[in-house]
Design an enzyme around this catalytic site. Structure first.
Site, PDB file in Angstrom:
ATOM      1  N   SER A  42       0.835  -1.193   0.000  1.00 29.53           N
ATOM      2  CA  SER A  42       0.000   0.000   0.000  1.00 29.53           C
ATOM      3  C   SER A  42       0.878   1.255   0.000  1.00 29.53           C
ATOM      4  O   SER A  42       1.759   1.389   0.834  1.00 29.53           O
ATOM      5  CB  SER A  42      -0.885  -0.037   1.240  1.00 29.53           C
ATOM      6  N   GLY A  43       0.641   2.149  -0.929  1.00 30.74           N
ATOM      7  CA  GLY A  43       1.396   3.396  -0.987  1.00 30.74           C
ATOM      8  C   GLY A  43       2.647   3.309  -1.840  1.00 30.74           C
ATOM      9  O   GLY A  43       3.428   4.252  -1.908  1.00 30.74           O
ATOM     10  N   THR A  62      -1.451   2.688  -8.050  1.00 31.13           N
ATOM     11  CA  THR A  62      -2.533   3.419  -8.698  1.00 31.13           C
ATOM     12  C   THR A  62      -1.959   4.501  -9.614  1.00 31.13           C
ATOM     13  O   THR A  62      -2.439   4.714 -10.724  1.00 31.13           O
ATOM     14  CB  THR A  62      -3.472   4.007  -7.636  1.00 31.13           C
ATOM     15  N   ASN A  64      -1.282   5.480   3.122  1.00 31.63           N
ATOM     16  CA  ASN A  64      -1.396   6.195   1.854  1.00 31.63           C
ATOM     17  C   ASN A  64      -2.582   7.148   1.931  1.00 31.63           C
ATOM     18  O   ASN A  64      -3.660   6.753   2.346  1.00 31.63           O
ATOM     19  CB  ASN A  64      -1.616   5.142   0.745  1.00 31.63           C
ATOM     20  N   SER A  80      -5.495   5.806  -0.610  1.00 31.63           N
ATOM     21  CA  SER A  80      -5.378   4.346  -0.703  1.00 31.63           C
ATOM     22  C   SER A  80      -6.625   3.740  -1.345  1.00 31.63           C
ATOM     23  O   SER A  80      -7.749   4.073  -0.980  1.00 31.63           O
ATOM     24  CB  SER A  80      -5.195   3.796   0.707  1.00 31.63           C
ATOM     25  N   SER A  81      -6.409   2.854  -2.325  1.00 29.96           N
ATOM     26  CA  SER A  81      -7.562   2.217  -2.974  1.00 29.96           C
ATOM     27  C   SER A  81      -8.126   1.181  -2.016  1.00 29.96           C
ATOM     28  O   SER A  81      -7.409   0.288  -1.596  1.00 29.96           O
ATOM     29  CB  SER A  81      -7.134   1.509  -4.252  1.00 29.96           C
ATOM     30  N   GLY A 118      -2.524  -3.464  -2.228  1.00 27.33           N
ATOM     31  CA  GLY A 118      -1.245  -4.120  -1.943  1.00 27.33           C
ATOM     32  C   GLY A 118      -1.245  -4.755  -0.571  1.00 27.33           C
ATOM     33  O   GLY A 118      -2.132  -4.500   0.246  1.00 27.33           O
ATOM     34  N   GLU A 178      -0.781  -5.466   3.133  1.00 27.35           N
ATOM     35  CA  GLU A 178      -1.052  -4.438   4.134  1.00 27.35           C
ATOM     36  C   GLU A 178      -0.812  -4.974   5.539  1.00 27.35           C
ATOM     37  O   GLU A 178      -1.332  -6.022   5.896  1.00 27.35           O
ATOM     38  CB  GLU A 178      -2.526  -4.024   3.988  1.00 27.35           C
TER      39      GLU A 178
HETATM   40  N1  LIG Z   1       5.386   8.101 -10.103  1.00 32.58           N
HETATM   41  C1  LIG Z   1       5.065   8.895  -9.099  1.00 32.58           C
HETATM   42  N2  LIG Z   1       5.420  10.187  -9.116  1.00 32.58           N
HETATM   43  C2  LIG Z   1       5.118  11.007  -8.093  1.00 32.58           C
HETATM   44  N3  LIG Z   1       4.444  10.621  -6.981  1.00 32.58           N
HETATM   45  C3  LIG Z   1       4.061   9.339  -6.899  1.00 32.58           C
HETATM   46  C4  LIG Z   1       4.342   8.411  -7.951  1.00 32.58           C
HETATM   47  N4  LIG Z   1       3.844   7.220  -7.567  1.00 32.58           N
HETATM   48  C5  LIG Z   1       3.255   7.394  -6.362  1.00 32.58           C
HETATM   49  N5  LIG Z   1       3.382   8.665  -5.950  1.00 32.58           N
HETATM   50  C6  LIG Z   1       2.893   9.255  -4.669  1.00 32.58           C
HETATM   51  O1  LIG Z   1       2.601   8.206  -3.762  1.00 32.58           O
HETATM   52  C7  LIG Z   1       1.236   8.223  -3.366  1.00 32.58           C
HETATM   53  C8  LIG Z   1       0.710   6.809  -3.238  1.00 32.58           C
HETATM   54  O2  LIG Z   1       0.664   6.181  -4.504  1.00 32.58           O
HETATM   55  P1  LIG Z   1      -0.491   5.188  -4.945  1.00 32.58           P
HETATM   56  O3  LIG Z   1      -0.294   4.935  -6.380  1.00 32.58           O
HETATM   57  O4  LIG Z   1      -1.793   5.697  -4.505  1.00 32.58           O
HETATM   58  O5  LIG Z   1      -0.123   3.911  -4.074  1.00 32.58           O
HETATM   59  P2  LIG Z   1      -0.792   2.471  -4.093  1.00 32.58           P
HETATM   60  O6  LIG Z   1      -1.856   2.471  -5.130  1.00 32.58           O
HETATM   61  O7  LIG Z   1       0.328   1.541  -4.388  1.00 32.58           O
HETATM   62  O8  LIG Z   1      -1.316   2.258  -2.714  1.00 32.58           O
HETATM   63  C9  LIG Z   1       0.527   9.024  -4.441  1.00 32.58           C
HETATM   64  O9  LIG Z   1      -0.593   9.666  -3.937  1.00 32.58           O
HETATM   65  C10 LIG Z   1       1.609  10.013  -4.867  1.00 32.58           C
HETATM   66  O10 LIG Z   1       1.636  11.093  -3.974  1.00 32.58           O
HETATM   67 MG   LIG Z   2      -3.887   2.205  -4.957  1.00 33.00          MG
END
Ligand SMILES: Nc1ncnc2c1ncn2[C@@H]1O[C@H](COP(=O)(O)OP(=O)(O)O)[C@@H](O)[C@H]1O
Ligand SMILES: [Mg+2]
Length: 1003
Positions: free
Chosen positions: A107-108, A112, A157, A160-161, A384, A386
């Site tokens: 997660s994070g 996404t 996060n 977080s989804s 992811g 958790e």
């Molecule tokens: N490629 C990226 N560039 C900039 N910030 C990112 C990037 N990937 C993730 N982040 C930061 O990390 C945070 C969490 O990412 P997210 O994709 O929501 O995580 P996950 O879906 O794996 O839980 C996002 O809100 C963003 O702030």
């Molecule tokens: Mg996500």
């Protein structure tokens, strides 16, 4: 890769496969860290992309970057998510197959975000027209909507989804994105009514309260203050600095109209969101006997208004449970605790079902109606792994899902690598890796796995509690090496476990789960009363989400975890049929900080994401492999025999080349189409030699101009460059001319062939006719009739294939008939076939679909002739009840559990009515002259044709079944009549119409 070789000393290595110390975790970590600090967040392991979350905006996602990566070979540019997206797309286009991109990480970690980047890349890189742009906008805007309703701030996060998402993007044969489809998995509904400290409810609630227009809030009865709502403040962090609810509201509001929600849909949707907030604030008081009581408070009135349910009904529904005793209904009052539980359950159900409705709505707007062939790229962005300080049922499901995906990854990567070696005729050297199947089994094995034990405990009679579930696990799986509890642990481990805890050793690490709430969450009980109340709603979405056709039976629906398990089985099937691409996301630190790389944290992820194993597998034999043609093309200047041109096959050329270079026999292997090189250093040496050679070649060209000593160096270089350019352009022009000449020839031939297509075969038309044959047969293959009934839809052949087509049709129909006939038991075949067809063919709409479903002899075991489950509708009020319909030799019986509810002697059976439409209703008309006797039976049966055929065979009266149109009259009792009206519509429904008739709508 070749370009990365030249850049390899700059910042680490772009592809781990080229790391000489590839077994060292430290070396891998060093490489990741070095690159991360230079903002190089992407690194390959072959075609797998590792991505480290930068936690800051990087300037690498511009339109210019997208253009750079479009249509470029994977290894020619630095690693990027666009390169992976582009390669998946181009492979799909050239190989006409389906792909998926599995994005994983905890997660994070950036899953996404990665999936959004891929979608944005396709939005820009795919062909565009007005229609396609429309689809593109919908695809893009489905994201903010789903995120608003399905994402929330957690400790890990801020966005977080809280649901799993699999999205298919459909492409037509020109590469245009023409549609999409989303599957969602297990939304974490418990968040609607409860949030842990530091976490929030789903974004949409805050967006509405913070951003909603004054008029809207007034209409919804909301105040612009999140603190006012109990469901929003339990985590104590309604405001988050990284989230701008106000501007997000605007985006979502706009997106909702783009994805085709009508204004009334939107109104209803926010009515629901607001009513959930109001529900959270409903307070119960205890009356003198301790029962829950509602003081007709304001919140109730708002819920009643927004959902369009009479206040009285709602109050009754929230404070009472309906118990059915024999034929009577009794309302039993709730205690205050019970009422709070029922209210929360209702809020969760309303939100959960509305979310599913929204996903369906989005799917309708993304649906592509064109039936022509399409290929898809699936994007899997699922929650992811958790681990929180307290982990519950939700984390158990999420982590189980990650175990399953890891299994899939293992199967697909190892399998595909092995297949490549096999295909190339090279011996496979197995790599040891941790197979997490043992954990998957521990969770999901039939009868013995945790899921089975949990379900057993949920469904068994008696006093089952979370603790009895824990005891059951200790009893049944106590000895498993990946499972431990307080009672089972040794002294040292025991200190880290509470009494109500159990710990699983997941492939990604240990997780301690608190067993409290497991049974409740798995049951997801919504009192029947609650559903009935919702059914009376005038809010169109709620009405849709709580349909009257939902079986109101006493039989329990599947438990949450079993539904989830089944959905994962479905997902695995979807993925297994496609070509995989992987993005592995890594979280550099727990503090969501840019520039901070926590070695321990990253090392752990590298380990459990299986990166080292993947690398070892890729390197098991050979670090590098290339098609002979590609290898020869690049390195042929290194050998006088292959430079400038090699006349033999590419494989021979490569053999000659590497002999010249002095490759030792254990350093390489020659496959069928590729050369495999074992160590990167061999390749590096070759590449270095190539760089030197390139330099020498340039010097040689310059030497030709030695005579022009008077000119300065600069001039010499320019002339050399011009000369090279001229030669190059000349060669390109010659190639283009050849290509055009060839195209002209082909087109001419085609036209000539077309003009002579009706002539006997000759040189002028032979190729054209071959093309016609090939094209017809290919089309025919894809458009074969699916059932015997469609046999007349045979593709019309071109004149030259008339005869062939007839022969093929005959063979194919014979084949289909055989296949069908094999499906029915031989005894019944002759009899049943002709009887059913005589009864229904051409009379009832859904009869043709029953043909491919072989009839069963009976649907229960035991003495009767035939038995089948049915839904019986009460003659008065049409309440549906689950029953069993049994035919014996003398009579038909309607039975509830072991109790006979009604017996109908065949002698008193006047006839049976069914409609001509697609419903599955039957009405048994019986003679009844005694008013105490029960009247006719209105039944619904999933196996209508089978049941009626059996009945008509048993009573031996074919003319007792009547197929009618419109409406059927039946006897409620002698002298009192009732009606069932049949019609077709957009969705199937059964309800009591205003005129007192039972209305049956079928598709
Ligand atoms: N490629 C990226 N560039 C900039 N910030 C990112 C990037 N990937 C993730 N982040 C930061 O990390 C945070 C969490 O990412 P997210 O994709 O929501 O995580 P996950 O879906 O794996 O839980 C996002 O809100 C963003 O702030
Ligand atoms: Mg996500």
């Amino acid at each position: 890769m070749e370009a990365s070789l030249t850049a390899r000393d700059r910042v680490g290595i772009q592809d781990f496969v080229l790391l000489d110390t590839y077994t060292s975790e430290t070396a891998c970590l060093d490489n990741l860290r070095k690159r991360f600090h230079e903002n190089l967040i992407y690194t390959y392991i072959g075609t797998l992309l590792v991505s480290v979350n930068p936690y800051k905006e990087l300037d690498i996602y511009s339109k210019k970057q997208m253009d750079t990566y479009m249509g470029v070979n994977f290894f020619e540019l630095p690693p990027h998510i666009y390169a992976l997206a582009d390669n998946a797309f181009r492979t799909m286009m050239s190989e006409f197959n389906n792909h998926f991109i599995l994005i994983s990480g905890e997660s994070g970690a950036g899953k996404t975000e990665a999936s959004k980047k891929i979608l944005q890349f396709y939005a820009v890189s795919c062909p565009s027209t007005k229609v396609l742009n429309n689809v593109r906008d919908r695809l893009l805007l489905s994201n903010p909507v789903l995120e608003a309703f399905g994402n929330a701030k957690t400790l890990k996060n801020d966005n977080s989804s809280r649901f799993g998402k699999y999205m298919d993007i459909q492409f037509d044969h020109q590469g245009g994105a023409v549609g999409g489809h989303i599957l969602s998995y297990l939304l974490e509904k418990s968040r609607v009514v409860h949030q842990n400290h530091g976490e929030r409810n789903f974004h949409i609630f805050y967006q509405l309260v913070e951003g909603g227009e004054e008029d809207l809030l007034r209409w919804l009865g909301l105040e612009r203050n999140c603190k006012h709502y109990r469901y929003l403040v339990q985590g104590n962090c309604a405001k988050v600095s990284s989230i701008n609810d106000k501007s997000d509201w605007k985006t979502v509001r706009k997106a909702l109209s783009v994805i085709d929600l009508s204004e009334s849909d939107i109104e209803n949707l926010f009515g629901i969101i607001a009513s959930v907030l109001h529900m959270g604030n409903i307070k119960f008081e205890a009356d003198a006997r301790g029962y829950a009581m509602l003081n007709n408070n304001q919140e109730m009135q708002w819920v009643s208004k927004l959902l369009g349910i009479p206040n009285q009904v709602l109050q009754q529904g929230l404070t009472h449970r309906k118990i059915e005793a024999k034929s009577e209904e009794v309302f039993s009052p709730f205690s205050v605790d019970h009422a709070v539980y029922a209210r929360d359950a209702l809020a969760k159900a309303i939100y959960g079902r509305t979310f599913s409705w929204l996903v369906n709505k989005i799917n309708e707007s993304l649906a592509n109606m064109d039936s022509s062939r399409k290929t898809v790229i699936g994007l899997l962005d699922i929650y992811g792994f958790e681990v929180f300080s307290v982990n519950s049922f939700e984390q158990f499901c999420i982590n189980y899902c990650n175990e399953k995906l890891q299994q899939l990854f293992i199967e697909l990567t190892l399998k595909s690598e092995q297949e490549e070696y096999e295909m190339e005729g090279i011996e496979w050297e197995p790599v040891p890796y941790f197979n997490n199947k043992i954990i998957c089994d521990l969770v999901e094995e039939k009868f013995r796995g945790i899921i089975s034990l949990l379900d057993e405990e949920c469904l068994r009679p008696g006093e089952a509690t979370d603790l009895t579930f824990l005891e059951k696990m200790e009893d049944k799986i106590g000895g498993h090496p990946h499972f431990v509890t307080h009672k089972l642990a040794d002294q040292k481990t025991r200190k880290t476990l509470k009494r109500g805890d159990f710990r699983l050793l997941h492939y990604a690490g240990e997780v301690t789960y608190c067993v409290v709430g497991f049974l409740d969450k798995n049951n997801d009980l919504l009192y029947r009363n609650g559903k009935e109340v919702m059914r009376q709603s005038k809010n169109a979405i709620i009405k849709h989400c709580f349909p009257s056709t939902e079986p109101d039976s006493k039989r329990r629906p599947e438990t949450v975890v079993t539904q989830f398990k089944n959905s994962l089985v479905g997902l695995t099937e979807i993925l297994m049929m496609k070509e995989p691409w992987y993005v592995r996301c890594i979280k550099p630190n727990e503090a969501k900080q840019p520039g901070h790389f926590d070695d321990v944290l990253v090392r752990h992820q590298v380990k459990y994401l299986g990166l080292m194993e993947h690398l070892r597998v890729r390197r098991a034999g050979f670090a590098y492999r290339r098609k002979y043609e590609v290898f020869l093309q690049r390195y042929k200047p290194l050998c006088p025999d292959t430079w400038p041109n090699w006349k033999g096959t590419a494989a021979e050329g490569v053999r000659c080349l590497i002999k010249h270079l002095g490759y030792k026999s254990d350093e390489y292997k020659m496959g069928r189409t590729k050369i495999f090189i074992r160590h990167p250093r061999t390749l590096f040496a070759t590449e270095d030699a190539f760089q030197v050679c390139k330099h020498k070649l340039a010097t040689r060209i310059q030497a030709k101009y030695k005579g022009y000593k008077v000119k300065g160096d600069y001039l010499k270089q320019r002339e050399a460059a011009t000369k090279i350019e001229t030669c190059w352009r000349g060669m390109m022009a010659r190639r283009e001319r050849q290509r055009r000449a060839w195209a002209v020839k082909v087109i001419k031939k085609f036209i000539k062939g077309f003009m002579n297509r009706h002539q006997p075969a000759c040189t002028d038309n032979s190729e054209y006719l071959a093309f016609v044959r090939h094209s017809y047969l290919t089309r025919l293959k894809e458009n074969l009739p699916k059932t015997i009934l469609e046999k007349d839809s045979w593709l019309t052949p071109p004149p030259i294939l008339q005869e062939v087509s007839q022969v093929l049709k005959k063979i194919y129909i014979r084949h289909m008939v055989r296949k069908y006939v094999r499906g029915i038991t031989p005894q019944r075949k002759a009899q049943v076939q002709s009887v059913t067809s005589a009864l229904f063919k051409g009379k009832k709409e859904n009869y043709p679909f029953s043909v491919c479903r072989p009839f069963a002899d009976t649907r229960i075991s035991g003495p009767p002739q035939y038995s089948v489950p049915v839904v019986k509708y009460d003659r008065n009020g049409f309440r549906p009840r689950l029953r069993q319909l049994i035919f014996t030799q003398e009579a038909a019986y309607l039975v509830e559990e072991a109790k006979i509810k009604q017996r109908i002697d065949y002698s008193s059976l006047k006839g049976v009515s069914v409609s001509n439409l697609s419903d599955n209703f039957l009405i048994l008309h019986v003679t009844c002259d005694d008013s105490k006797q029960k009247g006719d039976l209105v039944l619904q049966c999933d196996f209508l044709f089978e049941a009626l055929t059996k009945l008509s065979v048993i009573v031996n009266k074919q003319n007792c079944i009547h197929v009618v149109q419109g409406s059927v009259r039946f006897d409620i009792q002698p002298g009192r009549e009732g009606f069932v009206d049949f019609k077709s519509g957009q969705e199937s429904m059964v309800y009591r119409a205003k005129n007192g008739h039972l209305m049956v709508v079928s598709l």
